[in-house]
Design a protein around this motif. Structure first.
Motif, PDB file in Angstrom:
ATOM      1  N   VAL A 499       0.863  -1.188   0.000  1.00  0.00           N
ATOM      2  CA  VAL A 499       0.000   0.000   0.000  1.00  0.00           C
ATOM      3  C   VAL A 499       0.892   1.228   0.000  1.00  0.00           C
ATOM      4  O   VAL A 499       2.067   1.174   0.353  1.00  0.00           O
ATOM      5  CB  VAL A 499      -0.933   0.022   1.232  1.00  0.00           C
ATOM      6  N   GLY A 500       0.320   2.352  -0.410  1.00  0.00           N
ATOM      7  CA  GLY A 500       1.050   3.601  -0.405  1.00  0.00           C
ATOM      8  C   GLY A 500       1.342   4.061   1.014  1.00  0.00           C
ATOM      9  O   GLY A 500       0.553   3.855   1.937  1.00  0.00           O
ATOM     10  N   ALA A 501       2.499   4.677   1.202  1.00  0.00           N
ATOM     11  CA  ALA A 501       2.905   5.131   2.532  1.00  0.00           C
ATOM     12  C   ALA A 501       3.124   6.628   2.607  1.00  0.00           C
ATOM     13  O   ALA A 501       3.094   7.195   3.691  1.00  0.00           O
ATOM     14  CB  ALA A 501       4.180   4.412   2.973  1.00  0.00           C
ATOM     15  N   GLU A 502       3.366   7.295   1.491  1.00  0.00           N
ATOM     16  CA  GLU A 502       3.665   8.717   1.501  1.00  0.00           C
ATOM     17  C   GLU A 502       2.856   9.409   0.412  1.00  0.00           C
ATOM     18  O   GLU A 502       2.436   8.794  -0.570  1.00  0.00           O
ATOM     19  CB  GLU A 502       5.163   8.967   1.269  1.00  0.00           C
ATOM     20  N   GLY A 503       2.650  10.687   0.613  1.00  0.00           N
ATOM     21  CA  GLY A 503       1.975  11.487  -0.396  1.00  0.00           C
ATOM     22  C   GLY A 503       0.545  11.794  -0.025  1.00  0.00           C
ATOM     23  O   GLY A 503      -0.144  11.012   0.630  1.00  0.00           O
ATOM     24  N   CYS A 504       0.092  12.968  -0.458  1.00  0.00           N
ATOM     25  CA  CYS A 504      -1.275  13.395  -0.159  1.00  0.00           C
ATOM     26  C   CYS A 504      -2.317  12.617  -0.945  1.00  0.00           C
ATOM     27  O   CYS A 504      -3.496  12.610  -0.576  1.00  0.00           O
ATOM     28  CB  CYS A 504      -1.412  14.893  -0.466  1.00  0.00           C
TER      29      CYS A 504
END
Length: 852
Positions: A499-504
């Motif tokens: 899954v994504g961990a960083e970013g808006c």
């Protein structure tokens, strides 16, 4: 009986259709993550993933599993690769099982994977309670073979635990393996050791409870000094984190404390004292305490090491995940410790553990050079180029004083109740116009024991829960989290998710994006997306303004008021999610009956307790400003009819109602069958009235049905059905009676909080009556036995002059004997005293009190 049977058949059909819908929902859940999740089906049933090792240059993730090692390309999870099999021979399994172990434990669970250079990985497994290590070639993805064609192995004792579930940690420092594990088959000996390297440099801890006292190892970290920025010439250090039983506290129970221990890389032991033992082993207590409430969290479960400034070891911080030994509910807290704070405690005074009979003795004077310190330029200038040259008085003091007097103290960043976190990982986002780490937001990625991933943003003292993301189709605990290139690789014993961990862009709704405003995120209404905005220090008012711009029109501190329709006599638990460790208070009607459970509030519904309940939690702001109250939850209790309130409390969904109707129908059918069976027995008894008293005198003279059944008690009802708390998706709790019915449905979200102490006795009254009937039958047997003894004694004293009555005569005397039973037993004790058989033994002497 046909009509109830038809109803039951219809209910079974409804339940089957509901179960199909549940399976379909689970399938759709797995389908959403199909391209970003792997399970046993992807690798022919290989499971029990326990350890991760990521090659960050290629993105290949190596997973240690049961009897195999997997290599997964994190850039393309759909690409399959054959597992590297490393199993145990059958004769080895049989030998392990002969020692009392189960077949499942007598396998090879890969617990250690570490890079050793030259394109090789050092892999160690439990190998049927006989730890072994092997060498994995990264290019060919195969284990190195010996001359006989088998896997080339070496002993793994001291490098890998014997048991698959034992607590264990290891770290590679300069090509040398440092481990903290059990060192015997029974799991009673514990060592922190240098497990590889030259034989004469393989050293370990002293076998003393002052060094290690029943530890549970958690994590380890290698802190390497910067060669270009190390003016003191200080040595590299290895840190170990664990929980152990404290020996410095004399209490009635075992007190567990979290510890951090430190050893030095160049330590090779002493010459005479502490031979092949650490001469630099020091440990200190970690304190994670909320000073406002005095709550202390003393069980360490995980540690994440983060170097906030690359290349600067002094910027290293350790994020510890804690729970409490003294709390009976689920509880998790996160505290952060800096490397400088730990070093300051290690350089402080030593704790004196030796005691006399009455009081503590004075501590011994600290010799020079200071015991436990690592080699540096100053020590080398004095002639101590190696630990082998340290004097005996220094080593003796070190052996007797491994514990430091002071503790490393921190306040919790996060406190969550009702949640058990198992793993933690941390990312940092700079918030200043320049990359200033002092104005940075910290994002905690927390894995739960239910297979969920939570994200919490921490800015100063502000703590905001951003996301709660379910990952796996089964509720399995998260046991690994790796962060790589803006992605989080989350593992459980059966699954791997990406899954994504960083970013808006992670925050797909306006409300969540507004909560992530401290991370620099702004909601674009036209694009309906969350994207980075301007940088700078974010104030709490900006978060409120961003939330008010969303469609809900509600701010972070202005939640929607929830109306709860309740009935008199119910007990309602109003939930208030407390993320910050700062306290929470409630506003409520003046004449209420309430009880506060930490941040939640329990309300007993009466006419006076109806009204509005508001939870205020203190929120921290930027440094130099005081905290301010923030409304976290708001409820309005309104009255409705008891029947409707009970339905709200017990339903929870259509499937629950169907289960209750099914149980009721089965009970009606069983009751009808029982009545039919009893009526048939009664007709048979009327045809043969001789069997009342003619068979034997020792049988029951009074039937169990002769005793009237007492009604069920409301107090017994409250004791028989314990309360069960069920947390729903919006933070409220549902209190219900605990019936042994499991619907297996996890995603039951909604608002429902009610507990009816006067309802829902289910079949408890029947159980009470059946117990009463059994008691009546037991007393009847006892009275019948007394009458039998009385008549036998009279026959023996009269020499058998009175003959036994015939069957026909006894048939009409049963009622007379029942009526005179109480009078006939009046002098029974005096008559029994004349017989030797019924004389009582001599009374026992009274027990004297023990002097212990």
């Amino acid at each position: 009986m046909r009509a109830p049977g038809g109803v039951i058949f219809w209910l079974l059909s409804v339940l089957c259709s509901l179960s199909r819908s549940w399976m379909a929902s689970l399938s759709s859940l797995g389908g959403r993550h199909l391209n970003n999740m792997l399970g046993p089906k992807n690798y022919n049933g290989v499971a029990n993933f326990s350890t991760f090792l990521l090659d960050r240059s290629s993105g290949v993730l190596f997973l240690g599993a049961k009897d195999a090692i997997l290599a997964v390309d994190t850039n393309n999870l759909a690409q399959k690769s054959a597992p590297i099999v490393w199993d145990v021979p059958d004769d080895k399994k049989k030998s392990c099982m002969a020692k009392g172990k189960t077949e499942g434990d007598c396998r090879n669970y890969i617990r250690l994977l570490e890079f050793i250079g030259d394109g090789q990985i050092y892999a160690c497994g439990t190998y049927a309670f006989d730890p072994q290590c092997a060498f994995l070639n990264m290019s060919s993805l195969s284990l190195e073979r010996g001359e006989d064609g088998g896997v080339r192995m070496e002993t793994g004792k001291g490098k890998c635990p014997f048991e698959p579930t034992q607590h264990y940690t290891a770290v590679m420092a300069g090509g040398i393996l440092y481990t903290a594990a059990t060192s015997n088959f029974l799991g009673t000996l514990f060592d922190i050791s240098r497990a590889t390297g030259q034989e004469q440099e393989r050293i370990r801890t002293e076998r003393s409870i002052n060094w290690l006292s029943d530890p549970e190892f958690v994590s380890s970290a290698f802190i390497q000094q910067d060669e270009d920025n190390n003016p003191t010439g200080d040595d590299d250090k290895i840190y170990f984190f664990f929980t152990e039983v404290a020996k410095e506290y004399d209490l009635y129970t075992k007190v567990k404390v979290p510890r951090v221990a430190r050893v030095c890389k160049s330590d090779v032991g002493g010459m005479k004292t502490l031979q092949r033992r650490w001469t630099t082993f020091l440990k200190a207590q970690l304190v994670c305490e909320d000073r406002a409430s005095g709550q202390r969290y003393n069980i360490l479960t995980d540690v994440f090491t983060a170097q906030h400034t690359p290349g600067d070891p002094s910027s290293t911080h350790f994020y510890g995940l804690f729970t409490s030994q003294w709390e009976h509910e689920e509880l998790s807290a996160v505290c952060v410790y800096s490397l400088s704070d730990i070093s300051r405690v290690m350089d402080g005074p030593f704790k004196e553990l030796r005691k006399t009979c009455e009081n503590w003795i004075n501590p011994e004077p600290v010799p020079t050079p200071r015991p436990g310190q690592c080699l540096n330029s100053a020590l080398r200038a004095e002639g101590f180029e190696s630990s082998l040259k340290l004097p005996d008085k220094v080593l003796t003091f070190m052996r007797d004083h491994p514990l430091m007097e002071n503790s490393v103290i921190a306040a919790p960043l996060l406190v969550r109740r009702g949640i058990t976190y198992t793993k933690v990982a941390v990312t940092r986002t700079a918030m200043g116009l320049e990359a200033d780490q002092n104005n940075a937001a910290t994002v905690l990625h927390l894995g739960t024991d239910r297979g969920e991933l939570h994200r919490v943003a921490v800015v100063g003292q502000n703590t905001t829960l951003l996301q709660e993301m379910p990952l796996f189709p089964t509720q399995e605990p998260v046991n690994n989290i790796l962060l790589h290139k803006g992605q989080a690789l989350v593992g459980s014993p059966l699954y791997l998710a990406r899954v994504g961990a960083e970013g808006c862009s992670l925050y797909s709704s306006c409300e969540v994006c507004a909560l992530a405003r401290p991370l620099g995120c702004v909601w674009r209404a036209k694009e309906e997306s969350c994207s980075p905005g301007k940088t700078g220090v974010i104030q709490g008012e900006e978060v409120q303004n961003a939330l008010r711009l969303c469609d809900s029109g509600l701010g972070h501190c202005s939640p929607a008021q929830k109306e709860l329709r309740v009935s008199l006599g119910l007990r309602v638990l109003l939930s208030c999610v407390q993320v910050s460790p700062l306290p929470c208070t409630w506003e409520h009607p003046p004449h209420r009956r309430t009880r506060q459970h930490h941040s939640d509030l329990e309300v007993t519904v009466t006419e006076e307790s109806l009204g509005i309940y508001t939870c205020h939690c203190q929120e921290g702001v930027q440094a130099g400003k005081e905290s301010h109250p923030c409304i976290r939850a708001s409820y309005q209790l309104t009255l409705e009819s008891p029947s409707v309130g009970s339905a709200v409390a017990l339903s929870g969904g259509r499937h629950v109602l169907a289960v209750y109707i099914l149980c009721f129908s089965i009970g009606v059918a069983f009751g009808g069958f029982l009545l039919y069976f009893l009526s048939k027995r009664c007709r048979i008894g009327q045809r043969h009235p001789d069997h009342s008293l003619s068979s034997e005198k020792g049988r029951d003279l009074l039937g169990s049905s002769a005793t009237p059944q007492s009604p069920s008690s409301a107090s017994l009802l409250s004791e028989g059905f314990p309360l069960t708390e069920k947390r729903t998706g919006n933070g409220t709790l549902l209190l219900t009676h605990h019936h042994n019915n499991s619907n297996g449905h996890h995603g039951n979200y909604g608002v429902g909080v009610a507990y009816d102490s006067n309802r829902g006795n289910g079949g408890y009254a029947n159980n009470t009556n059946s117990n009463t009937a059994v008691t009546s039958a037991t007393s009847s047997v006892a009275e019948g036995l007394k009458l039998h003894i009385h008549e036998t004694s009279m026959d023996e004293r009269r020499g058998g002059e009175r003959g036994r009555p015939e069957e026909g005569e006894r048939g009409g005397e049963g009622d007379d004997e029942d009526e005179g039973l109480g009078e006939g037993l009046g002098g029974l004790e005096e008559e029994l005293a004349g017989f030797t058989l019924f004389k009582l033994p001599a009374p026992l002497a009274q027990c004297e009190e023990s002097s212990i």
